[in-house]
Design an enzyme around this catalytic site. Structure first.
Site, PDB file in Angstrom:
ATOM      1  N   GLU A  95      28.924 -16.879 -28.994  1.00 19.69           N
ATOM      2  CA  GLU A  95      28.626 -15.629 -29.671  1.00 19.69           C
ATOM      3  C   GLU A  95      29.688 -14.578 -29.408  1.00 19.69           C
ATOM      4  O   GLU A  95      30.254 -14.519 -28.317  1.00 19.69           O
ATOM      5  CB  GLU A  95      27.264 -15.111 -29.192  1.00 19.69           C
ATOM      6  CG  GLU A  95      26.131 -16.072 -29.505  1.00 19.69           C
ATOM      7  CD  GLU A  95      24.922 -15.876 -28.613  1.00 19.69           C
ATOM      8  OE1 GLU A  95      24.937 -14.930 -27.808  1.00 19.69           O
ATOM      9  OE2 GLU A  95      23.979 -16.671 -28.713  1.00 19.69           O
ATOM     10  N   SER A 208      34.217  -9.546 -16.727  1.00 20.46           N
ATOM     11  CA  SER A 208      33.001  -9.564 -15.915  1.00 20.46           C
ATOM     12  C   SER A 208      32.869 -10.914 -15.236  1.00 20.46           C
ATOM     13  O   SER A 208      32.966 -11.958 -15.883  1.00 20.46           O
ATOM     14  CB  SER A 208      31.776  -9.299 -16.796  1.00 20.46           C
ATOM     15  OG  SER A 208      30.584  -9.404 -16.038  1.00 20.46           O
ATOM     16  N   SER A 230      28.887  -8.990 -11.728  1.00 23.30           N
ATOM     17  CA  SER A 230      27.450  -9.203 -11.929  1.00 23.30           C
ATOM     18  C   SER A 230      26.785  -9.313 -10.568  1.00 23.30           C
ATOM     19  O   SER A 230      26.795 -10.377  -9.952  1.00 23.30           O
ATOM     20  CB  SER A 230      27.230 -10.482 -12.746  1.00 23.30           C
ATOM     21  OG  SER A 230      27.771 -10.340 -14.035  1.00 23.30           O
ATOM     22  N   LEU A 231      26.183  -8.231 -10.121  1.00 24.75           N
ATOM     23  CA  LEU A 231      25.653  -8.173  -8.756  1.00 24.75           C
ATOM     24  C   LEU A 231      24.183  -8.585  -8.708  1.00 24.75           C
ATOM     25  O   LEU A 231      23.820  -9.570  -8.066  1.00 24.75           O
ATOM     26  CB  LEU A 231      25.848  -6.762  -8.208  1.00 24.75           C
ATOM     27  CG  LEU A 231      25.729  -6.583  -6.701  1.00 24.75           C
ATOM     28  CD1 LEU A 231      26.682  -7.505  -5.954  1.00 24.75           C
ATOM     29  CD2 LEU A 231      25.998  -5.129  -6.329  1.00 24.75           C
ATOM     30  N   CYS A 350      22.879 -11.778 -25.139  1.00 29.84           N
ATOM     31  CA  CYS A 350      23.781 -12.919 -25.002  1.00 29.84           C
ATOM     32  C   CYS A 350      23.022 -14.231 -24.843  1.00 29.84           C
ATOM     33  O   CYS A 350      22.128 -14.351 -24.023  1.00 29.84           O
ATOM     34  CB  CYS A 350      24.690 -12.700 -23.793  1.00 29.84           C
ATOM     35  SG  CYS A 350      25.890 -14.001 -23.586  1.00 29.84           S
TER      36      CYS A 350
END
Length: 379
Positions: A95, A208, A230-231, A350
């Site tokens: 996507e 990211s 990304s935590l 997503c």
């Protein structure tokens, strides 16, 4: 279709294109001309490249091609968000999402078909990992989107400067973990930055990652762009559950890698992304713990309301709880934003459309039907 020996020129960054032209006996300036035709004028063949020698055009016709990813569907939301579903073969799809705002246009680009990291809250991870995308399939998403958007606005292809550019920012935040496809992602990002291609600044290209520490260091050494991490959890025990990669690169190592990256980064902060999960990671105590674990890293927080999907067993945090969580961070002096949900009516979260394709393909395999992507459009 092209021959098996044909080279897709979208796979080359500037250095690669110079080398390829050299292999044809051509000088480096030909590579720049070729790159501008491909990435600025949206040329699909070689006949129209009028400033290239006819002999070179004939060479290219026999050896090279410009092959774009196939678009399976194109959806436009009522809020202007536009989402393309790209067919990458064998029943797989990725996507690409364009998010228009008043002062910028952001394109979210995918780097893998599926994802091996398998974060608990991510629908892409639940599809499993299929394969890495090629450089052509990655930069092809930007090329496709930029010129489709220009056409919709009546803007012609060409290097007409920032005023004509529709995509002003790119975020490598689509499907996949970009740093696990480093060899294809970096050449694609070089093209994004190249003045003979898309001419974006390093501050306007954001990668990211879920925290692949060695590759964060390599990216910092070779192509430091803006970085988002990304935590999603403030301690190792919880992050081990939500982001399994944490078992390999725990928070202490990740925070140290962030500090190293900031020494070369184009921005003076790391963006920490945090998916808000009801009763899992969203208490004010979690927020205070988050401040403690990130205290040595100049940062801002982007809180992301969870996009539910059936297999997750998770629930989106309530708006009032997100507000309380954010206030703890803001009161501590940390810039904190809550991501606005966009494109709900076209499944713009997503992985949702590609996941539907995956489900149809698996059904087709079970029933003996062809695994063909079916076009679906919002109404």
């Amino acid at each position: 279709m092209t021959s098996e020996t044909s080279v897709n020129l979208l796979d080359f960054d500037a250095e690669g294109l110079v080398a390829y032209c050299g292999s044809l006996g051509e000088k480096p300036f030909r590579a720049k001309q070729l790159q501008r035709w491909i990435h600025q004028y949206n040329a699909g063949d070689f006949d129209g490249m009028t400033d290239l020698a006819k002999s070179l055009r004939e060479k290219l016709k026999g050896r090279a091609s410009i092959v774009m990813p196939d678009i399976a569907s194109d959806h436009v939301s009522t809020d202007g968000t536009r989402k393309w579903l790209i067919d990458v073969g064998n029943g797989n799809a990725v996507e690409t999402v364009f998010i228009p705002e008043e002062t910028r246009g952001t394109l979210c680009v995918s780097s893998q078909a599926g994802c091996a990291v398998n974060c608990r809250f991510c629908s892409t991870g639940k599809q499993g990992f299929s394969r890495n995308l090629s450089t052509a399939e990655i930069i092809g998403q930007l090329r496709m989107a930029e010129f489709a958007l220009r056409a919709s606005l009546g803007r012609a292809p060409g290097p007409n400067g920032k005023a004509e550019r529709v995509v002003t920012n790119v975020v490598m935040m689509g499907m996949g973990e970009p740093l696990l496809n480093y060899s294809a992602v970096v050449p694609a990002m070089r093209l994004m930055l190249d003045d003979n291609a898309y001419g974006l600044s390093r501050r306007r290209v954001t990668l990211s990652t879920s925290g692949v520490v060695p590759m964060m260091d390599r990216l910092g050494a070779e192509l430091p762009v803006a970085l988002a991490v990304s935590l999603h959890a403030p301690n190792d025990a919880l992050r081990d559950e939500l982001v399994p990669l944490n078992k390999k690169y725990p928070l202490r190592e990740l925070m140290a890698a962030c500090q190293r990256y900031l020494k070369v980064a184009p921005r003076d902060f790391i963006t920490f992304e945090y998916c808000m999960l009801d009763g899992v990671n969203d208490t004010e105590a979690h927020a205070r713990e988050l401040l403690a674990v990130t205290r040595d890293v100049p940062c801002k927080f982007n809180l992301i309301p969870f996009n539910p999907f059936p297999e997750s067993g998770l629930i989106r945090s309530k708006p009032e709880q997100i507000k309380r969580f954010a206030q703890v961070l803001i009161d501590a002096g940390v810039v904190t934003t809550v991501r606005k949900t966009r494109g709900d009516d076209i499944d713009a979260a997503c992985g949702q459309l590609a996941g539907a394709v995956k489900d149809r393909t698996r059904l087709a395999e079970r029933t003996g039907a062809a695994g063909k992507i079916i076009e679906v459009r919002a109404v």
